[in-house]
Design a protein around this motif. Structure first.
Motif, PDB file in Angstrom:
ATOM      1  N   ARG A 114       0.873  -1.446  -0.005  1.00  7.48           N
ATOM      2  CA  ARG A 114      -0.154  -0.348   0.276  1.00  7.48           C
ATOM      3  C   ARG A 114       0.739   1.346  -0.356  1.00  7.48           C
ATOM      4  O   ARG A 114       2.426   1.208   0.649  1.00  7.48           O
ATOM      5  CB  ARG A 114      -1.097  -0.080   1.894  1.00  7.48           C
ATOM      6  CG  ARG A 114      -1.696  -1.204   1.330  1.00  7.48           C
ATOM      7  CD  ARG A 114      -2.727  -0.822   2.110  1.00  7.48           C
ATOM      8  NE  ARG A 114      -3.784  -0.274   1.772  1.00  7.48           N
ATOM      9  CZ  ARG A 114      -4.690   0.155   3.400  1.00  7.48           C
ATOM     10  NH1 ARG A 114      -4.355  -0.630   4.923  1.00  7.48           N
ATOM     11  NH2 ARG A 114      -5.425   1.210   2.900  1.00  7.48           N
ATOM     12  N   ARG A 115      -0.161   2.364  -0.356  1.00  5.32           N
ATOM     13  CA  ARG A 115       1.314   3.601  -0.491  1.00  5.32           C
ATOM     14  C   ARG A 115       0.629   4.175   0.237  1.00  5.32           C
ATOM     15  O   ARG A 115      -0.417   4.325   0.772  1.00  5.32           O
ATOM     16  CB  ARG A 115       0.916   4.357  -1.701  1.00  5.32           C
ATOM     17  CG  ARG A 115       1.165   5.443  -1.861  1.00  5.32           C
ATOM     18  CD  ARG A 115       1.201   6.466  -4.106  1.00  5.32           C
ATOM     19  NE  ARG A 115       1.778   6.842  -3.853  1.00  5.32           N
ATOM     20  CZ  ARG A 115       1.939   8.781  -3.606  1.00  5.32           C
ATOM     21  NH1 ARG A 115       0.739   9.226  -2.902  1.00  5.32           N
ATOM     22  NH2 ARG A 115       2.795   9.871  -3.940  1.00  5.32           N
ATOM     23  N   VAL A 116       1.488   4.788   1.274  1.00  2.36           N
ATOM     24  CA  VAL A 116       1.711   5.657   2.750  1.00  2.36           C
ATOM     25  C   VAL A 116       2.187   7.161   1.916  1.00  2.36           C
ATOM     26  O   VAL A 116       3.098   7.665   2.352  1.00  2.36           O
ATOM     27  CB  VAL A 116       2.366   4.931   3.946  1.00  2.36           C
ATOM     28  CG1 VAL A 116       1.976   5.725   4.788  1.00  2.36           C
ATOM     29  CG2 VAL A 116       2.306   3.744   3.986  1.00  2.36           C
ATOM     30  N   THR A 117       1.192   7.906   2.050  1.00  2.00           N
ATOM     31  CA  THR A 117       1.635   9.503   1.832  1.00  2.00           C
ATOM     32  C   THR A 117       2.180  10.349   3.659  1.00  2.00           C
ATOM     33  O   THR A 117       1.225   9.904   3.749  1.00  2.00           O
ATOM     34  CB  THR A 117       0.480  10.666   1.341  1.00  2.00           C
ATOM     35  OG1 THR A 117       0.066   9.194  -0.132  1.00  2.00           O
ATOM     36  CG2 THR A 117       1.361  11.897   0.917  1.00  2.00           C
ATOM     37  N   TYR A 118       3.557  10.216   3.528  1.00  2.00           N
ATOM     38  CA  TYR A 118       3.677  10.563   4.402  1.00  2.00           C
ATOM     39  C   TYR A 118       3.139  11.938   4.643  1.00  2.00           C
ATOM     40  O   TYR A 118       4.594  12.645   3.742  1.00  2.00           O
ATOM     41  CB  TYR A 118       4.757  10.494   4.963  1.00  2.00           C
ATOM     42  CG  TYR A 118       5.024  10.524   6.249  1.00  2.00           C
ATOM     43  CD1 TYR A 118       4.785   9.288   7.504  1.00  2.00           C
ATOM     44  CD2 TYR A 118       6.209  11.738   6.705  1.00  2.00           C
ATOM     45  CE1 TYR A 118       5.388   9.502   9.099  1.00  2.00           C
ATOM     46  CE2 TYR A 118       6.142  11.682   8.634  1.00  2.00           C
ATOM     47  CZ  TYR A 118       5.268  10.344   9.061  1.00  2.00           C
ATOM     48  OH  TYR A 118       5.792  11.177  10.546  1.00  2.00           O
ATOM     49  N   ILE A 119       3.195  13.382   5.257  1.00  2.00           N
ATOM     50  CA  ILE A 119       2.740  14.267   5.683  1.00  2.00           C
ATOM     51  C   ILE A 119       3.735  15.499   6.156  1.00  2.00           C
ATOM     52  O   ILE A 119       3.949  15.087   6.874  1.00  2.00           O
ATOM     53  CB  ILE A 119       1.430  15.091   6.051  1.00  2.00           C
ATOM     54  CG1 ILE A 119       0.621  14.891   4.742  1.00  2.00           C
ATOM     55  CG2 ILE A 119       1.607  16.570   5.936  1.00  2.00           C
ATOM     56  CD1 ILE A 119      -1.164  15.545   5.419  1.00  2.00           C
ATOM     57  N   LEU A 120       4.926  15.529   5.475  1.00  2.00           N
ATOM     58  CA  LEU A 120       6.525  15.898   6.249  1.00  2.00           C
ATOM     59  C   LEU A 120       6.756  17.318   6.965  1.00  2.00           C
ATOM     60  O   LEU A 120       7.331  17.823   8.320  1.00  2.00           O
ATOM     61  CB  LEU A 120       7.369  15.600   5.581  1.00  2.00           C
ATOM     62  CG  LEU A 120       7.959  15.007   4.810  1.00  2.00           C
ATOM     63  CD1 LEU A 120       8.501  14.380   4.225  1.00  2.00           C
ATOM     64  CD2 LEU A 120       8.668  13.622   6.509  1.00  2.00           C
TER      65      LEU A 120
END
Length: 199
Positions: A127-133
């Motif tokens: 699964r794709r994890v979008t990490y807001i940095l």
């Protein structure tokens, strides 16, 4: 993803904006209690300089992957948000990954190990994890309702479009604002530090 509302507009930024974004991000975070403690032995001007330097390469990487967004006004960058594909960063740029998730000193901290543990199952499932940095608003623009509405609308669309979203927060007000937007897992990882997950 671009938000075009009347007034303020969230737009995708290029790597050419990385320096300006890093400068604003450092300004937004320099007096945060978590970061002040993390860089506690430095004067404020030294802290600002080091934070800007440390974030610029990360922000440029996010921009190259289409993950840097902002709102411009007559004085320049008024708000920013940058994010990354967590798994892709880990696989394609392990040195930068280790830098981002170890504060750049070659070590890590218990909360960073916990974040990695929580996200490893999603990566194992493909699964794709979008990490807001990072995200923030320039002090001069914090009363601009049009800008704040545009950022809120942008993030609502982001939450609908991304498979898994993760972030870590050291700003209680921002955390509470996000928590009101839906069902999220919020885990306290330390004093004034939380992990946010929407799957």
């Amino acid at each position: 993803m671009t938000d075009r509302r009347k007034g303020a507009r969230v737009e995708r930024l290029t790597a050419a904006s990385a320096g300006e974004t890093a400068e604003l991000a450092a300004l937004c975070m320099a007096d945060n209690s978590y970061y002040a403690a993390l860089y506690g032995n430095l004067r404020r001007d030294e802290r600002l300089s080091l934070m800007r330097e440390r974030m610029e390469a990360t922000i440029a990487y996010c921009a190259a992957g289409g993950g840097l967004f902002g709102v411009m006004d007559g004085e320049g960058l008024a708000a920013y948000e940058y994010m990354v594909d967590y798994g892709r960063l880990k696989e394609e740029a392990p040195r930068l990954f280790n830098y981002v998730f170890s504060y750049g000193d070659g070590g890590d901290a218990p909360h960073l190990r916990e974040i990695a543990r929580r996200l490893s199952c999603f990566l194992a499932e493909g699964r794709r994890v979008t990490y807001i940095l990072g995200c923030g608003v320039a002090p001069r623009a914090r009363g601009d309702i049009s800008l704040l509405a545009a950022m809120a609308h942008f993030n609502k669309a982001l939450l609908r479009s991304e498979e898994v979203i993760a972030a870590d927060f050291s700003n209680r007000e921002l955390l509470e604002l996000c928590a009101r937007r839906g069902r999220f897992e919020i885990t306290a990882l330390g004093r004034d530090y939380w992990f946010f997950l929407r799957r």
